[in-house]
Design a protein around this motif. Sequence first.
Motif, PDB file in Angstrom:
ATOM      1  N   PRO A 133     -11.030 -16.083  -1.565  1.00  0.00           N
ATOM      2  CA  PRO A 133      -9.911 -15.359  -0.959  1.00  0.00           C
ATOM      3  C   PRO A 133      -9.608 -14.067  -1.715  1.00  0.00           C
ATOM      4  CG  PRO A 133      -9.112 -17.212  -2.240  1.00  0.00           C
ATOM      5  CD  PRO A 133     -10.612 -17.284  -2.250  1.00  0.00           C
ATOM      6  N   SER A 134      -9.104 -13.090  -0.996  1.00  0.00           N
ATOM      7  CA  SER A 134      -8.658 -11.846  -1.619  1.00  0.00           C
ATOM      8  C   SER A 134      -7.350 -12.111  -2.343  1.00  0.00           C
ATOM      9  CB  SER A 134      -8.450 -10.774  -0.558  1.00  0.00           C
ATOM     10  OG  SER A 134      -9.628 -10.551   0.163  1.00  0.00           O
ATOM     11  N   LEU A 135      -7.008 -11.226  -3.273  1.00  0.00           N
ATOM     12  CA  LEU A 135      -5.744 -11.368  -3.994  1.00  0.00           C
ATOM     13  C   LEU A 135      -4.577 -11.302  -3.018  1.00  0.00           C
ATOM     14  CD1 LEU A 135      -4.177 -11.528  -6.667  1.00  0.00           C
ATOM     15  CD2 LEU A 135      -4.307  -9.037  -6.775  1.00  0.00           C
ATOM     16  N   LEU A 136      -4.597 -10.319  -2.108  1.00  0.00           N
ATOM     17  CA  LEU A 136      -3.564 -10.155  -1.092  1.00  0.00           C
ATOM     18  C   LEU A 136      -4.211 -10.179   0.284  1.00  0.00           C
ATOM     19  CD1 LEU A 136      -1.657  -7.166  -2.742  1.00  0.00           C
ATOM     20  CD2 LEU A 136      -1.004  -9.565  -2.815  1.00  0.00           C
ATOM     21  N   GLU A 137      -3.662 -10.957   1.203  1.00  0.00           N
ATOM     22  CA  GLU A 137      -4.183 -11.031   2.565  1.00  0.00           C
ATOM     23  C   GLU A 137      -3.016 -10.919   3.541  1.00  0.00           C
ATOM     24  OE1 GLU A 137      -6.231 -14.743   2.899  1.00  0.00           O
ATOM     25  OE2 GLU A 137      -7.969 -14.036   1.770  1.00  0.00           O
ATOM     26  N   THR A 138      -3.198 -10.126   4.595  1.00  0.00           N
ATOM     27  CA  THR A 138      -2.184  -9.988   5.632  1.00  0.00           C
ATOM     28  C   THR A 138      -2.832 -10.123   6.997  1.00  0.00           C
ATOM     29  OG1 THR A 138      -2.441  -7.584   5.745  1.00  0.00           O
ATOM     30  CG2 THR A 138      -0.774  -8.421   4.248  1.00  0.00           C
ATOM     31  N   SER A 139      -2.052 -10.554   7.967  1.00  0.00           N
ATOM     32  CA  SER A 139      -2.555 -10.613   9.333  1.00  0.00           C
ATOM     33  C   SER A 139      -2.263  -9.313  10.072  1.00  0.00           C
ATOM     34  CB  SER A 139      -1.925 -11.790  10.082  1.00  0.00           C
ATOM     35  OG  SER A 139      -0.524 -11.650  10.117  1.00  0.00           O
ATOM     36  N   VAL A 140      -1.329  -8.532   9.573  1.00  0.00           N
ATOM     37  CA  VAL A 140      -0.988  -7.240  10.163  1.00  0.00           C
ATOM     38  C   VAL A 140      -0.401  -6.357   9.060  1.00  0.00           C
ATOM     39  CG1 VAL A 140       1.322  -7.980  10.861  1.00  0.00           C
ATOM     40  CG2 VAL A 140       0.235  -6.124  12.080  1.00  0.00           C
ATOM     41  N   GLY A 141      -0.666  -5.068   9.115  1.00  0.00           N
ATOM     42  CA  GLY A 141      -0.120  -4.143   8.124  1.00  0.00           C
ATOM     43  C   GLY A 141      -0.898  -4.151   6.823  1.00  0.00           C
ATOM     44  N   VAL A 142      -0.291  -3.534   5.802  1.00  0.00           N
ATOM     45  CA  VAL A 142      -0.919  -3.401   4.480  1.00  0.00           C
ATOM     46  C   VAL A 142       0.083  -3.822   3.414  1.00  0.00           C
ATOM     47  CG1 VAL A 142      -1.897  -1.771   2.820  1.00  0.00           C
ATOM     48  CG2 VAL A 142      -2.374  -1.488   5.243  1.00  0.00           C
ATOM     49  N   ALA A 143      -0.371  -4.602   2.449  1.00  0.00           N
ATOM     50  CA  ALA A 143       0.470  -5.011   1.322  1.00  0.00           C
ATOM     51  C   ALA A 143      -0.178  -4.535   0.035  1.00  0.00           C
ATOM     52  CB  ALA A 143       0.651  -6.523   1.298  1.00  0.00           C
ATOM     53  N   LYS A 144       0.637  -4.075  -0.904  1.00  0.00           N
ATOM     54  CA  LYS A 144       0.147  -3.683  -2.221  1.00  0.00           C
ATOM     55  C   LYS A 144       1.320  -3.641  -3.187  1.00  0.00           C
ATOM     56  CE  LYS A 144       0.406   1.329  -1.850  1.00  0.00           C
ATOM     57  NZ  LYS A 144      -0.283   2.562  -2.087  1.00  0.00           N
ATOM     58  N   TYR A 145       1.002  -3.655  -4.475  1.00  0.00           N
ATOM     59  CA  TYR A 145       2.034  -3.537  -5.501  1.00  0.00           C
ATOM     60  C   TYR A 145       2.456  -2.079  -5.592  1.00  0.00           C
ATOM     61  CZ  TYR A 145       4.344  -3.218  -9.976  1.00  0.00           C
ATOM     62  OH  TYR A 145       5.255  -2.957 -10.956  1.00  0.00           O
ATOM     63  N   GLU A 146       3.770  -1.828  -5.575  1.00  0.00           N
ATOM     64  CA  GLU A 146       4.285  -0.476  -5.747  1.00  0.00           C
ATOM     65  C   GLU A 146       5.192  -0.465  -6.972  1.00  0.00           C
ATOM     66  OE1 GLU A 146       5.912   1.361  -2.267  1.00  0.00           O
ATOM     67  OE2 GLU A 146       4.156   0.841  -1.051  1.00  0.00           O
ATOM     68  N   HIS A 147       4.797   0.341  -7.947  1.00  0.00           N
ATOM     69  CA  HIS A 147       5.492   0.385  -9.229  1.00  0.00           C
ATOM     70  C   HIS A 147       6.938   0.874  -9.083  1.00  0.00           C
ATOM     71  CE1 HIS A 147       5.713   0.317 -13.551  1.00  0.00           C
ATOM     72  NE2 HIS A 147       6.182   1.552 -13.549  1.00  0.00           N
ATOM     73  N   ALA A 148       7.189   1.756  -8.135  1.00  0.00           N
ATOM     74  CA  ALA A 148       8.541   2.292  -7.944  1.00  0.00           C
ATOM     75  C   ALA A 148       9.552   1.187  -7.633  1.00  0.00           C
ATOM     76  CB  ALA A 148       8.546   3.322  -6.823  1.00  0.00           C
ATOM     77  N   PHE A 149       9.127   0.162  -6.933  1.00  0.00           N
ATOM     78  CA  PHE A 149      10.010  -0.946  -6.581  1.00  0.00           C
ATOM     79  C   PHE A 149       9.818  -2.150  -7.496  1.00  0.00           C
ATOM     80  CE2 PHE A 149       9.185   1.223  -2.474  1.00  0.00           C
ATOM     81  CZ  PHE A 149      10.470   1.695  -2.264  1.00  0.00           C
ATOM     82  N   GLY A 150       8.745  -2.186  -8.279  1.00  0.00           N
ATOM     83  CA  GLY A 150       8.444  -3.353  -9.111  1.00  0.00           C
ATOM     84  C   GLY A 150       8.219  -4.579  -8.251  1.00  0.00           C
ATOM     85  N   ALA A 151       7.577  -4.357  -7.095  1.00  0.00           N
ATOM     86  CA  ALA A 151       7.424  -5.430  -6.122  1.00  0.00           C
ATOM     87  C   ALA A 151       6.141  -5.246  -5.323  1.00  0.00           C
ATOM     88  CB  ALA A 151       8.621  -5.432  -5.167  1.00  0.00           C
TER      89      ALA A 151
END
Length: 176
Positions: A53-71
């Motif tokens: 499995p990939s570290l992050l998987e989505t069925s729609v859209g894009v997910a990634k870590y964003e440092h500005a939000f710490g999330a």
Amino acid sequence: MSSSHCVCCDIVIRMPIPQSWVHIFRKKKRFGQTSVKSATKKSGKIKKGSNHPSLLETSVGVAKYEHAFGAIVWRIPKLPEKNHYGNSNHIFMCHLTMANSQYIPKTFQQKAHVEFTMPHSTASKTIIRSLSITNERAPEKRVRYSARYEYMVNIENHYLALGGETEDDPTGCSLQ
């Protein structure tokens, strides 16, 4: 307005992660570091799982870590998608493999932030019937309705004990 026209745009879901986990979601590039982006797969393939499995998987859209939000930020441009109906489920999955030296903090931010825009609607169901403007130039005769929503959603943590650990001490447990 029918339910088929009820569209949500610019959906952003931010899930905070502990500071000690940030390095998991970053990768080195030639000129610095960048965030790991999600792999987009069909819902059935995410639910079934895979051998790698990939570290992050989505069925729609894009997910990634964003440092500005710490999330981890999951961005979805528009729901329902083109040629899809409104009551479909969408999945975001994060697969973490933790080393023995890494730990699950007992406390970290327990709320996810959700925001989205609904064009052509208002939260109060207000409709403008007439508008008077005192200006020498003729105004444009157009009204654009739009509603923006923001929510804070509680995150539930469920720990699965590994070996002889207790659920009260999450250091040796896996978080779901």
